[in-house]
Design an enzyme around this catalytic site. Structure first.
Site, mmCIF file in Angstrom:
data_model
loop_
_atom_site.group_PDB
_atom_site.id
_atom_site.type_symbol
_atom_site.label_atom_id
_atom_site.label_comp_id
_atom_site.label_asym_id
_atom_site.label_seq_id
_atom_site.Cartn_x
_atom_site.Cartn_y
_atom_site.Cartn_z
ATOM 1 N N LYS A 19 58.755 120.288 -4.965
ATOM 2 C CA LYS A 19 59.420 121.127 -3.956
ATOM 3 C C LYS A 19 60.849 120.637 -3.697
ATOM 4 C CE LYS A 19 57.455 121.460 0.274
ATOM 5 N NZ LYS A 19 58.406 121.141 1.372
ATOM 6 N N SER A 20 61.019 119.341 -3.542
ATOM 7 C CA SER A 20 62.359 118.810 -3.269
ATOM 8 C C SER A 20 63.323 119.146 -4.409
ATOM 9 C CB SER A 20 62.293 117.291 -3.107
ATOM 10 O OG SER A 20 61.574 116.953 -1.953
ATOM 11 N N ARG A 24 66.718 121.814 -4.528
ATOM 12 C CA ARG A 24 68.026 121.314 -4.959
ATOM 13 C C ARG A 24 68.485 122.016 -6.231
ATOM 14 N NH1 ARG A 24 65.362 117.785 -1.793
ATOM 15 N NH2 ARG A 24 66.481 116.075 -0.749
ATOM 16 N N ARG A 120 61.276 122.135 15.402
ATOM 17 C CA ARG A 120 61.694 120.871 14.779
ATOM 18 C C ARG A 120 63.131 120.498 15.150
ATOM 19 N NH1 ARG A 120 59.621 120.771 8.720
ATOM 20 N NH2 ARG A 120 60.114 118.553 9.017
ATOM 21 N N SER A 165 65.838 109.528 6.381
ATOM 22 C CA SER A 165 65.580 110.931 6.072
ATOM 23 C C SER A 165 66.413 111.395 4.888
ATOM 24 C CB SER A 165 65.913 111.807 7.292
ATOM 25 O OG SER A 165 66.007 113.165 6.896
ATOM 26 N N ASP A 318 55.188 112.385 3.049
ATOM 27 C CA ASP A 318 54.425 113.638 3.151
ATOM 28 C C ASP A 318 52.947 113.443 2.813
ATOM 29 O OD1 ASP A 318 56.695 115.023 3.906
ATOM 30 O OD2 ASP A 318 57.188 115.632 1.861
ATOM 31 N N ARG A 349 52.044 115.380 12.970
ATOM 32 C CA ARG A 349 50.955 115.032 12.042
ATOM 33 C C ARG A 349 50.087 113.886 12.535
ATOM 34 N NH1 ARG A 349 54.023 116.302 6.273
ATOM 35 N NH2 ARG A 349 53.621 118.548 6.391
ATOM 36 N N ARG A 394 50.114 120.807 4.790
ATOM 37 C CA ARG A 394 49.477 119.556 4.365
ATOM 38 C C ARG A 394 48.276 119.193 5.240
ATOM 39 N NH1 ARG A 394 52.994 118.540 0.319
ATOM 40 N NH2 ARG A 394 55.207 118.678 0.844
HETATM 41 C C1 S3P Z 1 62.408 116.108 1.904
HETATM 42 C C2 S3P Z 1 62.524 115.011 2.715
HETATM 43 C C3 S3P Z 1 61.470 114.589 3.654
HETATM 44 C C4 S3P Z 1 60.144 115.245 3.358
HETATM 45 C C5 S3P Z 1 60.297 116.716 3.084
HETATM 46 C C6 S3P Z 1 61.204 116.945 1.893
HETATM 47 C C7 S3P Z 1 63.522 116.460 0.997
HETATM 48 O O1 S3P Z 1 61.871 114.947 4.969
HETATM 49 O O2 S3P Z 1 59.254 115.047 4.420
HETATM 50 O O3 S3P Z 1 59.049 117.315 2.833
HETATM 51 O O4 S3P Z 1 63.320 117.285 0.078
HETATM 52 O O5 S3P Z 1 64.617 115.909 1.167
HETATM 53 P P1 S3P Z 1 62.716 113.973 5.918
HETATM 54 O O6 S3P Z 1 64.098 113.918 5.397
HETATM 55 O O7 S3P Z 1 62.642 114.613 7.274
HETATM 56 O O8 S3P Z 1 62.012 112.643 5.873
#
Ligand code: S3P
Length: 441
Positions: A19-20, A24, A120, A165, A318, A349, A394
């Protein structure tokens, strides 16, 4: 949907794209002039929200019949003002990264999202981005809906991350792309590094220096020019986590999960499960799209309780919900601490997992920054309870796994959020022989 005790799981499966990396891929391709191609993109709701936003700002994004995505970008600085509010659905990553991207563009944009995303915190990105010159009108508590005005030219920032983060780090780096001068992010605790790898892959002048204590200093030279790329997205380790834990817990199981991303900044769960006694073998290690990848062979194992080092948190941030399920089946007590970030994910969570675990007969103590879980020593969980997933994919998938090792089954109130990150989750469990039994009502 109710998940009930499963027979031994077996077979070889793949999980959808990371997903990340998928987010991107779309964002950076949309900023590169020319055609980029992306193979293995996660076609989940979160990533589709990013695709829709990039289209709304001028990128041309198409999926062909073979599942390859073709993106024609507009160039750094070339994004157009979106005509309507950008609907980010459930996706914090889309929201925070795009806020960064837009912070150095001369445009105004409004971000909206679902009930979970609207709760959030956004101050973690609006605060540094405001220092770069962007301005924000937020809902109370720095939340969505939110309208931002980008600054062009923006002012380069030198920023030490106050919270570990990757989203905040990435937002600042993306803002730095169209900012004259050098943007610098200091990261005392390393988080996932996909932005750094991919920005470099797209031709940005980005440098990472690692100090003796592990602090990472990332510098990006602004007014970058990105070149189109061919990207292959590896399988998402955060999705592989669910069949991985299921295979460890369901007696007699042996499962192969192929093509899983093994970037060290994401692989903390594998280390933790091994420490607990889990048998997870990596075979065929290789590199795909600049990321380490392998196939995982997971064999059912007796697990022991753990007290993991909080420093590991970013590398499995996660995966805690499903790690808590593993702890619930372990021998002895597990103590998880240093996890305050879990309170601001798609749901709180810590609270959601504590309530759900109690509902299915697990003895837990909720802490401000974590949870203590008494393991069953491998005995089936009582089950019988119903889980409130609070729009959190999740949570839904973690308790689905718990259902597979429960006496009376575990009922999940809402499986719809699973479509944000893992649209093939039920099909994958079915392929492994877990066969959940949907019940109406
Ligand atoms: C992510 C960073 C994380 C993760 C999220 C995806 C990303 O979040 O929990 O599911 O793709 O950069 P945080 O930056 O809030 O830790």
């Amino acid at each position: 949907m109710t998940f009930t005790a499963a027979p031994a799981l077996s077979g070889s499966v793949t999980v959808p794209g990371d997903k990340s990396i998928s987010h991107r891929s779309l964002m950076l391709s949309a900023l590169a002039v020319g055609e980029s191609r992306v193979e293995g993109l996660l076609e989940g709701e979160d990533v589709l929200a990013t695709a829709a936003a990039m289209r709304a700002m001028g990128a041309d994004i198409e999926r062909d019949a073979d599942g390859i995505w073709h993106i024609h970008g507009v160039g750094v600085g070339g994004l157009l003002q979106p005509e309507q509010a950008l609907d980010m659905g459930n996706s914090g990553t889309s929201t925070r990264l795009l806020m960064g991207l837009l912070a150095s563009h001369d445009l105004t944009a409004t971000f909206i999202g679902d009930a979970s995303l609207s709760k959030r915190p956004m101050a973690r990105v609006t605060e540094p981005l405001a220092r770069m010159g962007a301005s924000f009108t937020t809902s109370p508590g720095d939340r969505l809906p939110l309208t931002m005005r980008g600054a062009c030219p923006a002012v380069p920032l030198d920023y030490r991350l106050p919270v570990a983060s990757a989203q905040v780090k990435s937002a600042i780096l993306l803002a730095g792309l169209n900012t004259p001068g050098i943007t610098r992010v200091v990261e005392p605790i390393p988080t996932r590094d996909h932005s750094e790898r991919m920005l470099r892959g797209f031709g940005a002048d980005l440098n990472v220096e690692v100090e003796a204590d592990g602090t990472r200093i990332i510098t990006l030279v602004g007014e970058a020019e990105l070149k189109p790329q061919q990207i292959v997205v590896p399988g998402d380790p955060s999705s592989a986590a669910f069949p991985m834990v299921a295979a460890l817990l369901v007696p007699g199981s042996r499962v192969t999960i192929a093509n899983v991303g093994l970037n060290a900044t994401r692989a903390g769960l594998i280390d933790l499960l091994r420490e607990m006694g889990g048998s997870i073998e990596v075979i065929n290690p290789r590199e795909v799209g600049g990321e380490p990848v392998g196939d995982l062979v997971v064999t059912a194992s007796a697990l022991n309780g753990v007290e993991p080092d909080p420093a590991r948190a970013p590398s499995m941030i996660d995966e805690y919900p499903v790690a808590f399920i593993a702890a619930a089946l372990a021998q002895g007590r597990s103590v998880f601490r240093g996890l305050e970030e879990l309170r601001v994910k798609e749901s709180d969570r810590i609270a959601t997992m504590a309530a759900g675990l109690r509902a299915i007969g697990v003895s837990v103590e909720e802490l401000e920054d974590g949870i203590i879980i008494e393991g069953s020593g491998g005995a089936l969980l009582a089950g019988g309870g119903s889980i409130a997933t609070k729009l959190d994919h999740r949570i839904a998938m973690s308790f689905a796994v718990a259902g597979l090792v429960s006496r009376d089954g575990v009922t999940i109130d809402d499986m719809a959020p699973v479509a944000t990150s893992f649209p093939t989750f039920i099909a994958l469990l079915t392929a492994l022989g877990a066969i959940p039994h949907p019940r109406s009502g």
